[in-house]
Design an enzyme around this catalytic site. Structure first.
Site, PDB file in Angstrom:
ATOM      1  CD1 TRP A 105      -0.637   7.385  -1.136  1.00 35.86           C
ATOM      2  CD2 TRP A 105      -1.095   8.961  -2.650  1.00 35.86           C
ATOM      3  NE1 TRP A 105      -1.862   7.913  -0.825  1.00 35.86           N
ATOM      4  CE2 TRP A 105      -2.161   8.900  -1.736  1.00 35.86           C
ATOM      5  CE3 TRP A 105      -1.151   9.885  -3.675  1.00 35.86           C
ATOM      6  CZ2 TRP A 105      -3.280   9.709  -1.825  1.00 35.86           C
ATOM      7  CZ3 TRP A 105      -2.262  10.711  -3.775  1.00 35.86           C
ATOM      8  CH2 TRP A 105      -3.313  10.611  -2.860  1.00 35.86           C
ATOM      9  CE1 TYR A 109      -3.835   2.327   0.862  1.00 35.48           C
ATOM     10  CE2 TYR A 109      -2.202   3.396   2.236  1.00 35.48           C
ATOM     11  CZ  TYR A 109      -3.428   3.414   1.603  1.00 35.48           C
ATOM     12  OH  TYR A 109      -4.238   4.509   1.720  1.00 35.48           O
TER      13      TYR A 109
END
Length: 785
Positions: free
Chosen positions: A112, A110
């Site tokens: 960005w 997980y």
């Protein structure tokens, strides 16, 4: 952008000019009316001292082999050449899947990472793991883990509420009163997955100010709405928004200011809600006086706000932060109920919104068409966890847990493979996470920087940054698709995630399935060409790849206007029913009620956070900590950049206190302080301001976790007792609880905690996150590549 090398980021598009010394200058895209200040972090991050220069392996893992290790995060690393590192990783992946099955590999990954759509680290890793038999995955997000589960029960869809809300132009034109629970924080609107070329929200907020739209800010922090707006501030006690909403709802019902016709036609379950408001079952009347005793807003102000809401075109908006607390379902559900009582859901500029000010694309009127993306393939492994339950999974394999009406079992994870994220930023109770990271046999991390996640790995593989590779990028409502040109050569021995995974795929016999015979440039051209062909078939003139690449960007077609979910539904609820069991808005959900979860019953209720439970604990930690998103970086990205560093105090993250709270503790502006509770503590630099509620302190997330090591953990990672750890850099997630929002969604609760603050009187410990860990060459090999 002439003479610049174009690219984009999650905080906006920009061009790069490379100087003769190899340094770079960043120039915002000329179409951007409000460029993000976060662009100032980019130049200093490129060759920061914490860049991972070569593949590195934790010495204990290299010498003793895989296994649990409480020394992760404390040991030196041995630098290897790429072939040996990839051989080791491939052999370990193969061992784990043969001996334990693919469900023993956790590839949640997980994070960005890059705004590029091909070099999207999570997609790259998932595609690779799917080609070797699959992996245990994660669901939902830390940002929206609660709402993504709840909203389908209430209105049939989470995505349309979150991604296709009423546009800012519609709000500016029609809305008379915005009641903003959690505000509309301007600092957040510069960030969107994939970025936006034109940051429009600051301009729309200015237009709201010019039109004199009335704003009701419900937040402990005055900065949650920018200056210049016609704002009345309601400095609420943190985590009590639901009590205020119920008090407002009771006023509407008691004074017959609610829209009975709307409730009857478009909703189900108001009778159960009304009974709860009136206390028919338990004798507790949830009126304004009751709400005032909990939320700290005077009863007269609550009554007055309810009357203004009923008399104006009113938009009730709830930031995502409000659902990142224990019982986080309740503020979303209660706000939807309140909006339904006003009868304005589906009217232009009225009703319910979720996330204005939480992300740059919420309310953006830009295009909605899909941009190119990398297919991940199918995961043959069905095992998963809600994303915020990673520490529970690692610490308690085989344990059972509830989630959205079903029961699941945590798998026994032997190998964690992580690319493009930093759980030691976004997870809670980081010293507990540290113990959890001691449990697997092996942790593999792809990283450009020596983050705490990399320091707690066994194998660290250096990856390129956006400026060191080619890609294509754009956001969910971006006006442009960007050609992301390589600006500089890779730092050290860094490679793209794709190249790394292709090397592993070759060693594991699946290279053809993973690469399909393409290199990175071949994939970028392939993804663009397939996307272009689809648009051309629908009548849109899109340039060929070579023309697009040379131009550096393509302005996306605007497409036809659209009606929101609620607008369609309001126009004809029979022709456009919601995807709920009733086809209506479910103010009472029989489905949720049937689950029997005491922490999330079938309609919105006030539930006191267990963080407050027990007078001794509340007395020991009397301050409410708000751990919100930073304004100086995206999460923890580029914390070493100039903008992020300029906001530090004595090198530590800045904590904001009310002057009265500081005076009571002998704290002056600029002091180094310890913020602590029974989970741990962190050092921060004091900033005094009266723009927060007394009794509240605010410490943003994202300072790189820098633990002060005292007692090393044993081989199973038990280590020091809870509360003994100290982060010397100011990461508030050493203080937040690693418990779920509820059994329904299992979301994270990282927004709030109870703490105490004291002045630090000793010499502050030195920071270690601004330099790599101790690195040594491979014995007998010289460490050469």
């Amino acid at each position: 952008m002439t003479g610049l090398r174009p690219t984009t980021s999650h905080w906006g598009a920009y061009g790069v000019r490379v100087g003769p010394d190899g340094g770079i200058t960043v120039v915002p895209h000329p179409d951007d009316p409000a460029p993000s200040p976060l662009l100032g972090n980019v130049p200093g991050g490129l060759r920061h001292p914490t860049r991972v220069a070569r593949p590195a392996v934790r010495r204990g893992w290299l010498e003793h082999g895989p296994g649990p290790a409480g020394t992760r995060g404390r040991e030196e690393f041995v630098e290897l050449d790429w072939d040996e590192a990839l051989d080791l990783v491939a052999a370990e992946l193969d061992r784990v899947r043969r001996e334990h099955g693919n469900q023993a590999i956790f590839g949640g990954s997980y994070g960005w990472a890059s705004a590029g759509r091909f070099h999207h680290a999570q997609s790259q890793l998932h595609r690779f793991l799917n080609t070797i038999g699959g992996f245990t995955s994660s669901r939902n997000s830390y940002s929206l883990g609660t709402s993504l589960v709840l909203l389908p029960h209430l209105v049939g869809s989470a995505d349309e509420v979150l991604r296709a809300a009423s546009s800012w132009p519609t709000i500016v034109e029609n809305t008379e009163l915005i009641v903003a629970f959690g505000g509309i924080p301007a600092k957040n609107v510069f960030v969107t997955p994939g970025g936006v070329t034109r940051h429009g929200t600051p301009g729309y907020l200015a237009a709201l100010a010019a039109s004199r739209v009335e704003m009701a800010l419900v937040s402990p922090l005055r900065a949650d709405l920018p200056d210049g707006l016609d704002t009345r501030w309601y400095p609420i006690v943190p985590a009590t928004d639901v009590a205020l909403m119920l008090g407002l709802a009771h006023t509407l019902a008691a004074e017959d200011r609610h829209d009975r016709a709307f409730l009857d036609r478009y909703t189900v379950g108001f009778g159960e809600v009304e009974s709860y408001l009136l206390g028919r079952a338990d004798g507790v009347v949830r009126d304004a006086a009751w709400a005032a005793s909990i939320c700290g807003i005077p009863a007269a102000d609550i009554v007055g706000l309810a009357r203004r809401m009923a008399a104006r075109r009113t938009l009730i908006t709830v930031t995502w932060s409000l659902q990142r607390i224990e019982h986080g379902e309740q503020p979303v559900w209660a706000a939807l109920t309140l909006a339904a009582m006003l009868g304005q859901i589906g009217l232009p500029g009225g009703g319910f919104g979720h996330g204005y000010g939480s992300m740059g694309d919420v309310g953006d009127p830009g295009p909605t068409g899909r941009i190119p993306y990398l297919p991940q393939g199918r995961n043959p492994v069905s095992a998963f966890i809600p994303v915020a339950r990673i520490a529970d999974m690692l610490l308690h394999p085989g344990a059972r847990y509830d989630y959205d009406g079903d029961r699941y079992t945590y798998p026994d994870i032997r190998l964690v493979h992580w690319a493009g994220g930093n759980p030691f930023h976004h997870h809670q109770d980081l010293f507990r996470l540290r113990r959890a990271f001691a449990r697997p046999d092996t942790i593999i991390v792809h990283e450009p920087y020596w983050t705490s996640t990399a320091r707690h790995a066994d194998v660290v593989l250096p990856v390129t940054t956006t400026l060191e590779r080619e890609d294509i990028g754009g956001g969910r409502r971006d006006t442009h698709l960007h050609a992301m040109h390589r600006a500089v050569a890779p730092v050290g021995a860094a490679r793209d995630d794709y190249d790394i995974l292709a090397g592993l795929a070759g060693r594991l016999g699946v290279v053809d399935a993973f690469t399909e015979g393409r290199d990175a440039r071949g994939w970028i051209e392939h993804l663009y060409t397939a996307w272009r062909a689809d648009l051309v078939r629908r009548g849109t003139d899109v340039p060929a790849f070579e023309e697009f690449w040379a131009a550096g960007e393509y302005r996306l077609p605007g497409g036809p206007g659209h009606h929101t979910l609620f607008e369609r539904f309001r126009a004809d609820p029979d022709a456009h029913p919601l995807a709920t069991p009733s086809g209506r808005i479910e103010l009472f959900s029989a489905t949720v009620a049937s689950f029997g979860y005491p922490d999330c019953p079938g309609h919105p209720v006030w539930l006191e956070p267990t963080e407050w439970t027990g007078a001794p604990r509340a007395a020991a930690y009397p301050l409410h900590l708000i751990a919100n998103q930073p304004g100086t970086r995206l999460h923890s990205q580029l914390d070493g950049g100039a903008v992020s560093q300029a906001a530090k105090i004595a090198g530590r993250e800045a904590v904001r206190l009310h002057p009265a709270d500081a005076a009571a503790r002998g704290i002056a502006a600029g002091d180094v302080v310890r913020v602590f509770n029974d989970r741990g503590g962190c050092l921060a630099g004091a900033v005094l301001t009266d723009e927060l509620r007394p009794g509240v302190v605010q410490l943003p997330t994202g300072a790189w976790f820098d633990p002060l090591d005292e007692d090393p953990a044993d081989e199973h990672g038990e280590g020091s007792p809870p509360g003994a750890g100290l982060c010397v850099h100011g990461n508030p997630n050493v203080l937040t609880a690693d418990v779920p929002t509820s059994r329904l969604s299992q979301g994270c609760v990282g927004q709030h905690a109870l703490v105490e603050v004291e002045r630090w009187t000793d010499e502050p410990p030195r920071l270690t996150v601004d330099a790599p860990p101790r690195l040594v060459p491979r014995p007998g090999r010289g460490g050469t590549l």
